[in-house]
Design a protein around this motif. Sequence first.
Motif, PDB file in Angstrom:
ATOM      1  N   ALA A  24      -7.382   2.480 -12.800  1.00 39.44           N
ATOM      2  CA  ALA A  24      -6.192   2.952 -13.516  1.00 39.44           C
ATOM      3  C   ALA A  24      -6.319   4.383 -13.995  1.00 39.44           C
ATOM      4  O   ALA A  24      -5.322   5.104 -14.094  1.00 39.44           O
ATOM      5  CB  ALA A  24      -5.908   2.024 -14.702  1.00 39.44           C
ATOM      6  N   GLY A  25      -7.537   4.853 -14.298  1.00 29.93           N
ATOM      7  CA  GLY A  25      -7.709   6.205 -14.818  1.00 29.93           C
ATOM      8  C   GLY A  25      -8.110   7.231 -13.786  1.00 29.93           C
ATOM      9  O   GLY A  25      -8.457   8.351 -14.146  1.00 29.93           O
ATOM     10  N   ALA A  33      -2.000  -6.128 -11.852  1.00 28.87           N
ATOM     11  CA  ALA A  33      -0.760  -5.509 -12.322  1.00 28.87           C
ATOM     12  C   ALA A  33      -0.958  -4.738 -13.620  1.00 28.87           C
ATOM     13  O   ALA A  33      -0.160  -3.851 -13.940  1.00 28.87           O
ATOM     14  CB  ALA A  33       0.319  -6.575 -12.508  1.00 28.87           C
ATOM     15  N   THR A  34      -2.013  -5.039 -14.365  1.00 32.53           N
ATOM     16  CA  THR A  34      -2.251  -4.312 -15.616  1.00 32.53           C
ATOM     17  C   THR A  34      -2.540  -2.836 -15.382  1.00 32.53           C
ATOM     18  O   THR A  34      -2.440  -2.037 -16.314  1.00 32.53           O
ATOM     19  CB  THR A  34      -3.435  -4.937 -16.363  1.00 32.53           C
ATOM     20  N   ALA A  35      -2.900  -2.450 -14.156  1.00 33.31           N
ATOM     21  CA  ALA A  35      -3.189  -1.042 -13.874  1.00 33.31           C
ATOM     22  C   ALA A  35      -1.929  -0.224 -13.641  1.00 33.31           C
ATOM     23  O   ALA A  35      -1.983   1.009 -13.700  1.00 33.31           O
ATOM     24  CB  ALA A  35      -4.108  -0.922 -12.657  1.00 33.31           C
ATOM     25  N   VAL A  36      -0.797  -0.868 -13.359  1.00 34.93           N
ATOM     26  CA  VAL A  36       0.416  -0.118 -13.014  1.00 34.93           C
ATOM     27  C   VAL A  36       1.566  -0.393 -13.972  1.00 34.93           C
ATOM     28  O   VAL A  36       2.609   0.257 -13.871  1.00 34.93           O
ATOM     29  CB  VAL A  36       0.851  -0.449 -11.569  1.00 34.93           C
ATOM     30  N   GLN A  89      -8.377  -7.771 -13.440  1.00 36.07           N
ATOM     31  CA  GLN A  89      -8.057  -6.871 -14.547  1.00 36.07           C
ATOM     32  C   GLN A  89      -9.217  -5.921 -14.824  1.00 36.07           C
ATOM     33  O   GLN A  89      -9.014  -4.723 -15.048  1.00 36.07           O
ATOM     34  CB  GLN A  89      -7.741  -7.696 -15.794  1.00 36.07           C
ATOM     35  N   THR A  90     -10.435  -6.438 -14.818  1.00 37.20           N
ATOM     36  CA  THR A  90     -11.600  -5.604 -15.074  1.00 37.20           C
ATOM     37  C   THR A  90     -11.786  -4.565 -13.980  1.00 37.20           C
ATOM     38  O   THR A  90     -12.062  -3.391 -14.251  1.00 37.20           O
ATOM     39  CB  THR A  90     -12.859  -6.485 -15.175  1.00 37.20           C
ATOM     40  N   LEU A  91     -11.631  -4.975 -12.729  1.00 39.29           N
ATOM     41  CA  LEU A  91     -11.795  -4.037 -11.618  1.00 39.29           C
ATOM     42  C   LEU A  91     -10.676  -3.002 -11.593  1.00 39.29           C
ATOM     43  O   LEU A  91     -10.905  -1.823 -11.322  1.00 39.29           O
ATOM     44  CB  LEU A  91     -11.826  -4.805 -10.290  1.00 39.29           C
ATOM     45  N   ALA A  92      -9.448  -3.444 -11.879  1.00 40.11           N
ATOM     46  CA  ALA A  92      -8.306  -2.521 -11.842  1.00 40.11           C
ATOM     47  C   ALA A  92      -8.381  -1.489 -12.961  1.00 40.11           C
ATOM     48  O   ALA A  92      -7.847  -0.387 -12.821  1.00 40.11           O
ATOM     49  CB  ALA A  92      -6.997  -3.297 -11.932  1.00 40.11           C
ATOM     50  N   ARG A 110      -1.193  -0.216  -2.409  1.00 38.73           N
ATOM     51  CA  ARG A 110      -1.854   0.863  -1.679  1.00 38.73           C
ATOM     52  C   ARG A 110      -3.022   1.486  -2.437  1.00 38.73           C
ATOM     53  O   ARG A 110      -3.976   1.965  -1.827  1.00 38.73           O
ATOM     54  CB  ARG A 110      -0.842   1.958  -1.344  1.00 38.73           C
ATOM     55  N   HIS A 111      -2.956   1.512  -3.762  1.00 41.35           N
ATOM     56  CA  HIS A 111      -3.930   2.303  -4.519  1.00 41.35           C
ATOM     57  C   HIS A 111      -4.818   1.477  -5.448  1.00 41.35           C
ATOM     58  O   HIS A 111      -5.876   1.952  -5.839  1.00 41.35           O
ATOM     59  CB  HIS A 111      -3.203   3.380  -5.336  1.00 41.35           C
ATOM     60  N   VAL A 112      -4.403   0.297  -5.813  1.00 42.63           N
ATOM     61  CA  VAL A 112      -5.226  -0.523  -6.701  1.00 42.63           C
ATOM     62  C   VAL A 112      -5.976  -1.591  -5.914  1.00 42.63           C
ATOM     63  O   VAL A 112      -7.204  -1.658  -5.935  1.00 42.63           O
ATOM     64  CB  VAL A 112      -4.360  -1.162  -7.812  1.00 42.63           C
ATOM     65  N   LEU A 113      -5.234  -2.436  -5.184  1.00 38.54           N
ATOM     66  CA  LEU A 113      -5.877  -3.558  -4.494  1.00 38.54           C
ATOM     67  C   LEU A 113      -6.911  -3.120  -3.449  1.00 38.54           C
ATOM     68  O   LEU A 113      -7.983  -3.731  -3.366  1.00 38.54           O
ATOM     69  CB  LEU A 113      -4.807  -4.446  -3.855  1.00 38.54           C
TER      70      LEU A 113
END
Length: 616
Positions: A163-164, A97-100, A156-159, A184-187
């Motif tokens: 994120a960028g 969730a830290t990516a969104v 968190q590290t993978l996301a 759809r886009h992170v997991l």
Amino acid sequence: MRMPPGRPRSPMAWAATAMLASLLLLALLGPLVCGAAADRPDPSVVLQGPSAAHPFGTDNLGRDLLARVAAATRPSLLLALAATLLGAGAGVLLGAATAVLGPRTRRWLGALINLLLAFPALLVALFLAVVLGAGATGALLALALASVPGFARLAQTLAAAVAGTDHLAAARVLGLRRHRLLLRHVLPNIAEPLLLSTTTAAGTSLVALSGLSFLGLGVQPPGYDWGQLLNQGLERVYGQPLPALAPGLAILYAALTFQLLGEVLAAAVARRGPAPRTAPPPTTPSGPSEDGLVLQIEDLVVELPTRDGVIRPVRGVSLSLRAAEIVGLVGESGSGKSLTALAVADLLPARARVSRRTLRLLGADLATMRPGDRRRHLATGLAMIFQNPASALNPALRIGTQLTETVRAHRGADRAQALLEATAALHRVALPPTVLRARPHQLSGGQRQRVTIAAGLMVRPGLIIADEPTTALDVTVQRRITGLLSDIRRDTSTAILFISHDVALVGEFCDRVLVMYAGTVVESLPSDRLATAARHPYTRALVESVPDLGTDRDRPLPVVEGAPPDPLAPTPGCPFQPRCGHRQDRCAEEPPPLAVLDPAHRVACWHPLPAPAVAS
């Protein structure tokens, strides 16, 4: 376990499959076949060693230990898998969730994960098992909660790497909600290492749960698992080791199975995509604003806080586009072209500060809209074509999925209708329907760029922002892309803001050209005057630096001498004056405004150059 088609299984895959099948078979049939013998006491054979009748010996009530080890397979595996899935599900959602999320929430969530990681997982599991009470349920919840921080940190590290990416930024432009961005886009892009970690953690959970039962905090009598059987046989380990070693060997076998399974699945992970359909329906573009302007920007300023101070890479930019108009935005790298586009699309970094007098898209004032309404308006009225199509497309999803999610999210279209519209969009960019089944790595650079254009057409935008869409393509493919954009403009009356550093391409392709330097627009003129009637010294220098077939190869190519100004130390006056060969005293004292030379031509220069008599 399903392997990718057309690829032979490795010895590790065969071993993992066989071991997993044996565990599943034992878990399913063990209680049925051995349950009666495992629970039937026999006082005549109490604490006997291994024999033909009892290969693992008997316990203190005369029950057969082989039957009890087999019957304990199901509860041991179910508890370990349940604890792993609960811990992994909560931890992965927490970390990914830290990516969104927004920057403030992301910081608090990261601090929480760091705090939880400060406590060893095994000690946390022991503490929680005592607090929750001895028993299978308490041990399961204790181990699940103790494993959440580890999964959260991994996710968190993978996301953070996702994120960028451009494809996540493109999804934000489309206005997708955070849960859809996450699912759809992170997991999908972090699924492989998470799958490996989860299957490996299942073996670790099995060992930890067996340890809790061994200590009396897990499964309680009359129930039993491998850990409790290990505890009961510990007293006989020196005289009769097999009754104690048998449950330990079962734990080792299951843990090794999960480890091998994780290695195999990590290499074989794959996702399915939607099937293509045919019969494309016609599409229509969104309409322009009432005053005829699709995009109107006045005095746009972007400020970026840095460690050394605040910089202003965009300073007072004003531009407008009408329906069916193609406007080029040119300038050196760092002149503020892309940041201007990102400010319009609301994709600037979280710490960036934006101010403007006017920012209207399709007649709507973006500055006065609520964040949710603004995202929806941008998602349906604006399309972004990024410079690198390979990073703009999600590598984990098929093309069909990426084309259809926008219309399904914003127009409520069902899957069949969305696929029909995706086929129509691909047809418009001269791609076959079979592309829907492909993934981005299976397409060429030109095909990927056309797919990104098709994705933009799915929302029927009134404005397309093409941020250097031809930079990484060869000349032939460049012609195809620019021709495609021209056809789209002609067929749908869509306005196009074309950002590039290729002066020759912009002069040939666009209707009007804006030249940017040091965050400001220094000249605005029709494209047919760019090569023959540019009046700003910077624009003239850019034009003269473009070689043609008549260029004398014995002479060095003209270049723009000097370097752009330091954004942390802007100088007063005209930003181009340190590099200008025609500067005068006034140029160093006050910046020139964008003055009108004629209704179609404006220039920001105190002393515009005379129009040359012959084209360069």
